[in-house]
Design an enzyme around this catalytic site. Structure first.
Site, PDB file in Angstrom:
ATOM      1  N   LYS A  11      22.266 -12.264 -37.279  1.00 10.13           N
ATOM      2  CA  LYS A  11      21.788 -13.606 -36.934  1.00 10.13           C
ATOM      3  C   LYS A  11      22.657 -14.181 -35.828  1.00 10.13           C
ATOM      4  O   LYS A  11      23.809 -13.784 -35.623  1.00 10.13           O
ATOM      5  CB  LYS A  11      21.797 -14.545 -38.149  1.00 10.13           C
ATOM      6  N   ASP A 137      26.104 -17.603 -46.096  1.00 10.45           N
ATOM      7  CA  ASP A 137      25.101 -17.051 -45.182  1.00 10.45           C
ATOM      8  C   ASP A 137      24.123 -16.096 -45.861  1.00 10.45           C
ATOM      9  O   ASP A 137      23.083 -15.766 -45.285  1.00 10.45           O
ATOM     10  CB  ASP A 137      25.778 -16.294 -44.032  1.00 10.45           C
TER      11      ASP A 137
END
Length: 294
Positions: A11, A137
């Site tokens: 990401k 995350d």
């Protein structure tokens, strides 16, 4: 099913704002997260014993309880009374400790994979809750796509897909401590905060230029000063034709967005043959299918 092979995608942060430091020491954030096409390969095999084993292509990575994929396997087995052993093979391509959530994505893949392998049929919400126990995350890495992340990263709101573009990932040959960055972050009036809401509005309008114009990462106020190479990479990306360039997470990885494949490839070779980058990847944005799948 005795084995499963998965892709654990990296990401980047299209915007990272720190709202405040909480009383418990955590920082409250507002971030726009975006999955990209760079990924690790994660293979999980059921075994005939009761142990958890991990094998990786990087000799310096731990393969015991200090590895997040190991912790993910322990968490699932403990919560759902699974005694059968598993062997996890981790083929790393995402740079390590780089602000790209590689470890979190690997752990998310293990949660998803074990859910499939052992036919647990856990709903998405339960998987996300499990992920949060491993790291802030991990829930996003289970969700993937374009999303607003709030709180300490656990409050996730899916967004419209980000406009099409090419992504150049540049990792310099330095390591940056996330803890150091947050400890040295000074939330004062001199800090320039990204306009997260304006980015969201531009994404809805599919306006790449407008969205990119509002990007920002408040953590750069620490890293660019202490690690000048980050600023140098950002500048070179812009000079090479990137619409925008930004550090991802707490760094040190920097990315540039390009509206032209030709310009992106030219910049790729500039960094490949230059001295600023240790690792260089040219990729795109990943948009998961409408169904929750890997």
């Amino acid at each position: 099913m005795n084995s499963i092979k998965l892709k654990a995608y990296a990401k980047i942060n299209l915007g990272l704002d720190v709202v405040r430091k909480r009383e418990d020491g955590y920082h409250e954030v507002r971030m726009i997260m975006q999955t990209i096409g760079l990924y690790d390969k994660v293979s999980i095999l059921r075994t005939n014993n009761t142990s958890i084993t991990v094998k990786t292509n990087l000799p310096y990575l731990p393969t015991d309880e200090n590895n997040l994929v190991y912790k993910a396997a322990v968490l699932v087995r403990k919560n759902y009374n699974i005694s059968q052993g598993v062997h996890i093979i981790l083929d790393k391509k995402i740079p390590v400790a780089a602000g790209l959530a590689g470890g979190s994505s690997d752990a998310a893949a293990v949660l998803y994979g074990l859910n499939r392998l052992f036919h647990l049929k856990l709903p998405r919400a339960e998987l996300l809750a499990l992920g949060l126990k491993l790291g802030a995350d991990v829930p996003y890495c289970l969700m993937r796509g374009t999303a607003l992340s709030e709180g300490i990263g656990e409050k996730l709101t899916p967004l419209a897909p980000f406009p099409f573009c090419h992504v150049l990932i540049i990792k310099p040959g330095i390591n940056v401590s996330t803890r150091y960055v947050y400890e040295n972050l000074k939330l004062n009036e001199e800090i320039k905060h990204p306009d997260i809401d304006a980015i969201i509005t531009a994404i809805k309008a599919n306006d790449l230029q407008c969205a990119a114009g509002h990007f920002g990462n408040v953590l750069e106020s620490v890293t660019v000063k202490d690690y000048p190479v980050i600023g140098q990479i950002k500048e070179q990306l812009i000079n090479a034709g990137a619409i925008t360039s930004l550090m991802s997470g707490s760094g040190p990885t920097v990315f540039g967005l390009f509206d032209s494949r030709e310009k992106a490839e030219k910049a790729f070779y500039q960094f490949k043959t230059g001295k600023l980058a240790k690792q260089v990847y040219l990729t795109g944005l990943y948009q998961p299918r409408l169904k929750f799948s890997y």
